[in-house]
Design an enzyme around this catalytic site. Structure first.
Site, PDB file in Angstrom:
ATOM      1  N   ALA A 245       0.647  -1.315   0.030  1.00 52.98           N
ATOM      2  CA  ALA A 245      -0.031   0.112   0.037  1.00 52.98           C
ATOM      3  C   ALA A 245       0.730   1.198   0.178  1.00 52.98           C
ATOM      4  O   ALA A 245       0.519   2.295  -0.587  1.00 52.98           O
ATOM      5  CB  ALA A 245      -0.956   0.103   1.283  1.00 52.98           C
ATOM      6  N   ALA A 246       1.694   1.444   0.903  1.00 55.03           N
ATOM      7  CA  ALA A 246       2.769   2.524   0.789  1.00 55.03           C
ATOM      8  C   ALA A 246       2.916   3.173  -0.620  1.00 55.03           C
ATOM      9  O   ALA A 246       3.315   2.458  -1.286  1.00 55.03           O
ATOM     10  CB  ALA A 246       3.883   2.434   1.560  1.00 55.03           C
ATOM     11  N   PRO A 247       3.055   4.382  -0.634  1.00 54.85           N
ATOM     12  CA  PRO A 247       2.650   5.480   0.224  1.00 54.85           C
ATOM     13  C   PRO A 247       1.254   5.698   0.388  1.00 54.85           C
ATOM     14  O   PRO A 247       1.275   6.609   1.279  1.00 54.85           O
ATOM     15  CB  PRO A 247       3.527   6.766  -0.365  1.00 54.85           C
ATOM     16  CG  PRO A 247       3.250   6.694  -1.857  1.00 54.85           C
ATOM     17  CD  PRO A 247       3.523   5.065  -1.900  1.00 54.85           C
ATOM     18  N   ASN A 249      -1.189   6.736  -1.808  1.00 50.58           N
ATOM     19  CA  ASN A 249      -2.161   7.458  -2.422  1.00 50.58           C
ATOM     20  C   ASN A 249      -3.475   6.634  -3.005  1.00 50.58           C
ATOM     21  O   ASN A 249      -4.663   7.063  -3.225  1.00 50.58           O
ATOM     22  CB  ASN A 249      -1.441   8.068  -3.630  1.00 50.58           C
ATOM     23  CG  ASN A 249      -0.569   9.258  -3.299  1.00 50.58           C
ATOM     24  OD1 ASN A 249      -0.674   9.677  -2.127  1.00 50.58           O
ATOM     25  ND2 ASN A 249       0.661   9.707  -4.005  1.00 50.58           N
ATOM     26  N   GLU A 268       1.652  -3.179   3.902  1.00 49.87           N
ATOM     27  CA  GLU A 268       3.032  -2.692   3.843  1.00 49.87           C
ATOM     28  C   GLU A 268       4.119  -3.245   4.768  1.00 49.87           C
ATOM     29  O   GLU A 268       4.072  -3.402   6.044  1.00 49.87           O
ATOM     30  CB  GLU A 268       3.162  -1.104   4.096  1.00 49.87           C
ATOM     31  CG  GLU A 268       4.330  -0.113   3.726  1.00 49.87           C
ATOM     32  CD  GLU A 268       4.855  -0.849   2.260  1.00 49.87           C
ATOM     33  OE1 GLU A 268       6.089  -1.325   2.257  1.00 49.87           O
ATOM     34  OE2 GLU A 268       4.295  -0.667   1.493  1.00 49.87           O
ATOM     35  N   ASP A 295       3.725  -8.573   5.778  1.00 51.41           N
ATOM     36  CA  ASP A 295       4.127  -8.944   4.393  1.00 51.41           C
ATOM     37  C   ASP A 295       2.447  -9.460   3.884  1.00 51.41           C
ATOM     38  O   ASP A 295       1.985 -10.435   4.374  1.00 51.41           O
ATOM     39  CB  ASP A 295       4.959 -10.126   4.189  1.00 51.41           C
ATOM     40  CG  ASP A 295       5.193 -10.601   2.900  1.00 51.41           C
ATOM     41  OD1 ASP A 295       4.623 -10.467   1.876  1.00 51.41           O
ATOM     42  OD2 ASP A 295       6.391 -10.975   2.726  1.00 51.41           O
ATOM     43  N   ASP A 315      -0.254  -3.441  -6.475  1.00 52.57           N
ATOM     44  CA  ASP A 315       0.764  -2.701  -7.007  1.00 52.57           C
ATOM     45  C   ASP A 315       2.240  -3.048  -6.228  1.00 52.57           C
ATOM     46  O   ASP A 315       2.443  -2.200  -5.410  1.00 52.57           O
ATOM     47  CB  ASP A 315       0.339  -1.426  -6.716  1.00 52.57           C
ATOM     48  CG  ASP A 315       1.208  -0.437  -7.618  1.00 52.57           C
ATOM     49  OD1 ASP A 315       1.199  -0.759  -8.625  1.00 52.57           O
ATOM     50  OD2 ASP A 315       1.648   0.575  -6.928  1.00 52.57           O
ATOM     51  N   CYS A 377       4.414   0.163 -12.112  1.00 54.68           N
ATOM     52  CA  CYS A 377       4.941   1.504 -12.774  1.00 54.68           C
ATOM     53  C   CYS A 377       6.367   1.189 -13.659  1.00 54.68           C
ATOM     54  O   CYS A 377       7.114   1.801 -13.490  1.00 54.68           O
ATOM     55  CB  CYS A 377       5.203   2.709 -11.960  1.00 54.68           C
ATOM     56  SG  CYS A 377       6.206   2.105 -10.574  1.00 54.68           S
TER      57      CYS A 377
END
Length: 493
Positions: A245-247, A249, A268, A295, A315, A377
């Site tokens: 999850a981090a950061p 958004n 996270e 984890d 992600d 990404c």
């Protein structure tokens, strides 16, 4: 007689006449904040385990003077090879100062190329003491390399094409119309034609210190990043997992899409990044998110407490190759080595893709999950199409299909397997970051979404219109949901 050498820095400005100058005090503390960020950047780059991008480290809650710190970090990195050479030649960076070398680099840049003078702080005194020697060495370097100025020595590593400034309105705290009304006073603001609650401003617009941002009413988030949560399309009341999850958004974006209803479990593994995640959640005003510093792979998908999980956003850690320009990776020492790191980069991508396959397989194993989004990404096929292709037999056996997020988007997956046209890619050519999105939908859920009597599509549109406390204007959202939530055109193995 040589003046006495200063002692190592105590991180406090001297309280004399000069220290009363506000600008010098600000510069003193900005150098130390920049040195702290630079230390994390250089160590992460050396180990290839970055704690975050330059921007994310600078704009973390712990950095107070963000603008000055960002400029100092970027410029010091830009001049770092030159600074290292002249400091080594001058003998300034002795063992006594080695523990503070990042502060020495930042201060040397600021005095030699920026502020020109500084009196507060022992490191500042050290550089001022040797300033003439350092300037003479710079002149010799220019003569030796046959250039007119030091600026000609600086590598022009990357020319960043200006991109629009995207921002997402946080509908948990405000409305899109109210944000447009306020920002229109100082900027030209357009609504994005695809992503709900996304606004587009001119390139170079800096809103980091604007109260809408600091109050959590607006998030400075790229369009491609926002497309991830919208593709998942979680319904209000659902139980959702954000696996890495981090950061945060995307996590708080999920909460906004769910109108703050239902629950989100945000996992996270990294302790420091968990703190960043928690800060993001607090700033957003979301109250339906539970964070887990652990984890995602350690969660038992058969644990009864996760039996009602309906959607998972995955992600995972990736190479970040799709956002290397935005991350300012061209400023890092590893970037200047170029092809020397091809082998280690390939090994890193192989390791990442192995983890990504494992994490995606785990996400698909939750018994009640209906929708899973896998995103990166990265621009590398090994982290994108290859990962999806490798889990298709498992996905099919569990009743999942590949669905088509944003069917109107023209750039799809690389044609490396049958069904890759359902995948989505964004690219810098589109004026966006380089992202990849795959949407898995379980067959029963896909059938419900398109069956008229089930109310699946109608319910999705109705829920998209709703906003917490009736805050939201719904005109732009209505059209967006019509094209985002259908799961027609799915792939079956």
């Amino acid at each position: 007689m040589q003046p006495a050498a200063p002692t190592p820095d105590t991180s406090r400005p001297r309280h004399d006449a000069n220290s009363g100058d506000a600008a010098e005090r600000a510069a003193f503390f900005a150098r130390r904040e920049a040195a702290s960020v630079l230390r994390r950047v250089l160590r992460g780059d050396a180990s290839r385990r970055a704690a975050g991008s330059i921007k994310s480290l600078v704009y973390s809650p712990s950095v107070r003077n963000k603008r000055a710190t960002f400029a100092l970090v970027c410029q010091t990195l830009k001049y770092l090879p030159i600074l290292k050479e002249v400091l080594a030649s001058s003998g300034v960076l002795t063992s006594k100062w080695k523990k503070q070398e990042e502060l020495v680099f930042v201060t040397a840049y600021d005095i030699l190329f920026g502020q020109e003078t500084a009196t507060s702080g022992s490191v500042e005194q050290l550089i001022m003491l040797h300033k003439d020697t350092l300037m003479a060495l710079l002149e010799k370097m220019c003569l030796r390399r046959k250039v007119r100025s030091v600026e000609d020595l600086v590598s022009k590593k990357s020319t960043v094409k200006p991109k629009p400034r995207f921002l997402r309105v946080n509908t948990l705290r405000t409305t899109t119309d109210s944000v447009i009304e306020e920002l229109n006073k100082i900027h030209k603001v357009d609504k994005d034609d695809m992503v709900p609650d996304m606004l587009v401003l001119p390139p170079g617009t800096d809103l980091h210190n604007h109260h809408l941002v600091t109050d959590g009413k607006v998030f400075l988030q790229g369009k491609a990043s926002c497309m991830v949560a919208v593709a998942l399309c979680p319904k209000p009341g659902w139980k959702v997992i954000d696996a890495c999850a981090a950061p945060g958004n995307k996590t708080v974006h999920l909460s906004a899409l769910m109108n703050g209803e239902g629950s989100i479990i945000a996992c996270e593994l990294n302790k420091e990044r968990t703190k960043t995640l928690q800060h993001t959640i607090q700033r957003s005003g979301a109250n339906n998110i539970k964070t887990i510093n652990g984890d995602f792979l350690d969660i038992d998908s058969n644990d009864p407490s996760y039996a009602e999980v309906r959607a998972i956003l995955l992600d995972p850690s990736c190479s970040g190759s799709g956002i290397s320009t935005e991350r300012l990776d061209h400023l890092l020492p590893s970037h200047s080595r170029g092809g020397q790191d091809d082998e280690s980069t390939s090994a890193r991508i192989r390791k990442l893709s192995a983890f990504q396959r494992k994490a995606l397989s785990h996400a698909l194993s939750f018994p009640s999950v209906e929708r899973v989004v896998y995103s990166t990404c990265s621009i590398h096929q090994a982290e994108n199409e290859d990962v999806v292709s490798s889990v298709l037999p498992l996905a099919s056996s569990l009743g999942f299909e590949l669905a088509t997020p944003f069917p109107q988007w023209r750039r799809r997956g690389l044609p490396v397997f049958q069904g890759s046209e359902h995948l989505l890619r964004t690219d810098p050519e589109d004026g966006l970051e380089g992202f990849f999105i795959a949407l898995f939908v379980r067959e029963a859920a896909a059938a419900d979404a398109v069956r008229p009597s089930s109310g699946g599509l109608a319910a999705c549109k109705q829920e998209a219109r709703r906003r917490r406390n009736g805050l939201m204007a719904f005109s732009s959202l209505r059209l967006s949901r019509m094209v985002l939530c259908p799961t027609r055109g799915t792939w079956r193995r």
